[in-house]
Design a protein around this motif. Sequence first.
Motif, mmCIF file in Angstrom:
data_model
loop_
_atom_site.group_PDB
_atom_site.id
_atom_site.type_symbol
_atom_site.label_atom_id
_atom_site.label_comp_id
_atom_site.label_asym_id
_atom_site.label_seq_id
_atom_site.Cartn_x
_atom_site.Cartn_y
_atom_site.Cartn_z
ATOM 1 N N THR A 326 0.827 -1.215 0.000
ATOM 2 C CA THR A 326 0.000 0.000 0.000
ATOM 3 C C THR A 326 0.858 1.261 0.000
ATOM 4 N N LEU A 327 1.867 1.281 0.846
ATOM 5 C CA LEU A 327 2.708 2.468 0.990
ATOM 6 C C LEU A 327 3.617 2.685 -0.215
ATOM 7 N N GLN A 328 3.927 1.606 -0.925
ATOM 8 C CA GLN A 328 4.791 1.715 -2.102
ATOM 9 C C GLN A 328 4.175 2.615 -3.162
ATOM 10 N N ALA A 329 2.842 2.632 -3.205
ATOM 11 C CA ALA A 329 2.146 3.458 -4.200
ATOM 12 C C ALA A 329 2.211 4.942 -3.862
ATOM 13 N N LEU A 330 2.537 5.261 -2.620
ATOM 14 C CA LEU A 330 2.599 6.664 -2.188
ATOM 15 C C LEU A 330 4.013 7.186 -2.410
ATOM 16 N N ASP A 331 4.418 7.249 -3.676
ATOM 17 C CA ASP A 331 5.827 7.505 -3.991
ATOM 18 C C ASP A 331 6.290 8.937 -3.728
ATOM 19 N N THR A 332 5.359 9.871 -3.529
ATOM 20 C CA THR A 332 5.766 11.247 -3.203
ATOM 21 C C THR A 332 5.552 11.559 -1.716
ATOM 22 N N TRP A 333 5.057 10.586 -0.984
ATOM 23 C CA TRP A 333 4.717 10.814 0.417
ATOM 24 C C TRP A 333 5.877 10.471 1.342
ATOM 25 N N SER A 334 5.860 11.053 2.525
ATOM 26 C CA SER A 334 6.772 10.666 3.603
ATOM 27 C C SER A 334 5.983 9.814 4.594
ATOM 28 N N ILE A 335 6.600 8.716 5.038
ATOM 29 C CA ILE A 335 5.914 7.750 5.886
ATOM 30 C C ILE A 335 6.639 7.636 7.225
ATOM 31 N N TYR A 336 5.874 7.653 8.313
ATOM 32 C CA TYR A 336 6.444 7.545 9.658
ATOM 33 C C TYR A 336 5.615 6.541 10.461
ATOM 34 N N MET A 337 6.270 5.487 10.954
ATOM 35 C CA MET A 337 5.585 4.437 11.710
ATOM 36 C C MET A 337 6.342 4.122 12.994
ATOM 37 N N ILE A 338 5.615 4.005 14.108
ATOM 38 C CA ILE A 338 6.223 3.612 15.378
ATOM 39 C C ILE A 338 5.755 2.210 15.738
ATOM 40 N N THR A 339 6.698 1.332 16.054
ATOM 41 C CA THR A 339 6.357 -0.037 16.430
ATOM 42 C C THR A 339 7.493 -0.669 17.218
ATOM 43 N N SER A 340 7.155 -1.675 18.001
ATOM 44 C CA SER A 340 8.173 -2.423 18.738
ATOM 45 C C SER A 340 8.669 -3.633 17.953
ATOM 46 N N ASN A 341 8.032 -3.892 16.801
ATOM 47 C CA ASN A 341 8.405 -5.057 15.987
ATOM 48 C C ASN A 341 9.712 -4.790 15.251
ATOM 49 N N GLU A 342 10.754 -5.525 15.617
ATOM 50 C CA GLU A 342 12.082 -5.275 15.062
ATOM 51 C C GLU A 342 12.220 -5.726 13.609
ATOM 52 N N LYS A 343 11.236 -6.442 13.106
ATOM 53 C CA LYS A 343 11.290 -6.917 11.714
ATOM 54 C C LYS A 343 10.511 -6.006 10.773
ATOM 55 N N PHE A 344 10.141 -4.819 11.249
ATOM 56 C CA PHE A 344 9.259 -3.944 10.461
ATOM 57 C C PHE A 344 9.824 -3.655 9.074
ATOM 58 N N GLU A 345 11.073 -3.230 8.992
ATOM 59 C CA GLU A 345 11.671 -2.892 7.690
ATOM 60 C C GLU A 345 11.662 -4.092 6.749
ATOM 61 N N GLN A 346 12.016 -5.234 7.280
ATOM 62 C CA GLN A 346 12.042 -6.453 6.475
ATOM 63 C C GLN A 346 10.644 -6.803 5.968
ATOM 64 N N LEU A 347 9.645 -6.641 6.836
ATOM 65 C CA LEU A 347 8.276 -7.018 6.469
ATOM 66 C C LEU A 347 7.666 -6.070 5.453
ATOM 67 N N VAL A 348 7.913 -4.741 5.578
ATOM 68 C CA VAL A 348 7.340 -3.794 4.608
ATOM 69 C C VAL A 348 8.187 -3.729 3.337
ATOM 70 N N GLY A 349 9.371 -4.322 3.391
ATOM 71 C CA GLY A 349 10.202 -4.426 2.187
ATOM 72 C C GLY A 349 10.995 -3.184 1.854
ATOM 73 N N LYS A 350 11.270 -2.348 2.857
ATOM 74 C CA LYS A 350 12.032 -1.131 2.577
ATOM 75 C C LYS A 350 12.754 -0.660 3.832
ATOM 76 N N LYS A 351 14.019 -0.317 3.676
ATOM 77 C CA LYS A 351 14.800 0.190 4.806
ATOM 78 C C LYS A 351 14.454 1.652 5.055
ATOM 79 N N ALA A 352 14.279 2.004 6.319
ATOM 80 C CA ALA A 352 13.917 3.375 6.678
ATOM 81 C C ALA A 352 15.068 4.333 6.401
ATOM 82 N N THR A 353 14.719 5.568 6.042
ATOM 83 C CA THR A 353 15.730 6.617 5.891
ATOM 84 C C THR A 353 16.428 6.853 7.225
ATOM 85 N N LYS A 354 15.633 6.778 8.296
ATOM 86 C CA LYS A 354 16.153 7.044 9.624
ATOM 87 C C LYS A 354 15.301 6.303 10.645
#
Length: 379
Positions: A326-354
């Motif tokens: 879903t978020l991949q389609a928002l190519d001009t958007w900035s995305i910010y998510m807070i979670t305790s799940n350490e696999k978040f980047e792996q699961l959404v398929g993208k490494k966070a900028t920060k």
Amino acid sequence: MNKFKLLATSPMGIEAIVAKEVRDLGYDCQVENGKITYVGDALAIARSNLWLRTADRVKIVIGEFKATTFDQLFEGTKTLPWELFINEDSEFPVSGKSVKSTLHSVPDCQAIVKKAIVDRLKSKYRNTIWFKETGPKVPIEVSILKDRVTLTIDTSGTGLHKRGYRAYQGEAPLKETLAAALILLTNWTSDRPFVDLFCGSGTIPIEAALIGQNIAPGFNREFISEKWLWMDSKVWDEARIEAEDLANYDCPLQIFGSDIDHKMVDIAKANALEAGLGDLIEFKQMQATDFRTELQYGVVVSNPPYGERLGEREKVEKLYQDLGVTLQALDTWSIYMITSNEKFEQLVGKKATKKRKLFNGFIKTDYYQYYGPRKPIVK
């Protein structure tokens, strides 16, 4: 007007944000773990309580000294000018905490501090019997860290996260102060769309609306120090008039919140109405993965499920995978998510900028920040 050493307490990880807010109010400050200290007068106390979006409380530091014995604690406390803050009928409960200190019994420390203050007030008010403590409350805290004593008075009363608009909430509500911090850590400005895909009781969208229209978060609530006789009511009037003048109620906003639970959506709508922002935020019942928009250069800030409970992890991890699409389609958007799940980047398929480490209550979390392209400047 008297100057005081003020202390804005802060959750771990967002001290820099609180410090920026203090400096934006016009006060130089120093930053330590969980503490931002600065100097200000009575008006500064009122303005800080009204305006600080991310601090927990605003306190007056009455004194600091070293103590390794109860005698030192008693005498150090007794030398401080308590009569400037506590009237003859004031209620002055003493709370306390002690970390890595010789004086480790908190109840004993509280009792010693209370006795020292009473002795001081008896000599100043020529009262040799007792204090009825039927007047306005002046909450005192004795905090001892590595034998260093800090004595403070709380000017806020109820924590600053209690804005007054959240009449209803869900099972695990995000504190308003943390919600504000999440927004202030983004690149969002009021001319850009703002979305929360897991809005729950609506805290993040409501805080965004308050920020977008520059509304003081404490404008519609009361503070314990308003009842103190030495705090002139004109000070609070001046601070509230300033807040009213600085609010930009005509600023147009595009703020959207959604949740899969229709009951939470109803609660979010009710809370937005309570905050006076009901017409500024659009709430809708829907799955986060169904979000679609043609708007550009927006910002998503969300607190999705973490999967902390037994049996929820697999479901949440599947949600994160679908959310990545879903978020991949928002190519001009900035995305910010807070979670305790350490696999978040792996699961959404993208490494966070920060990534930024934050605490959501007692839960260690990461704030994943995906920066989109800058919005073009229209000439």
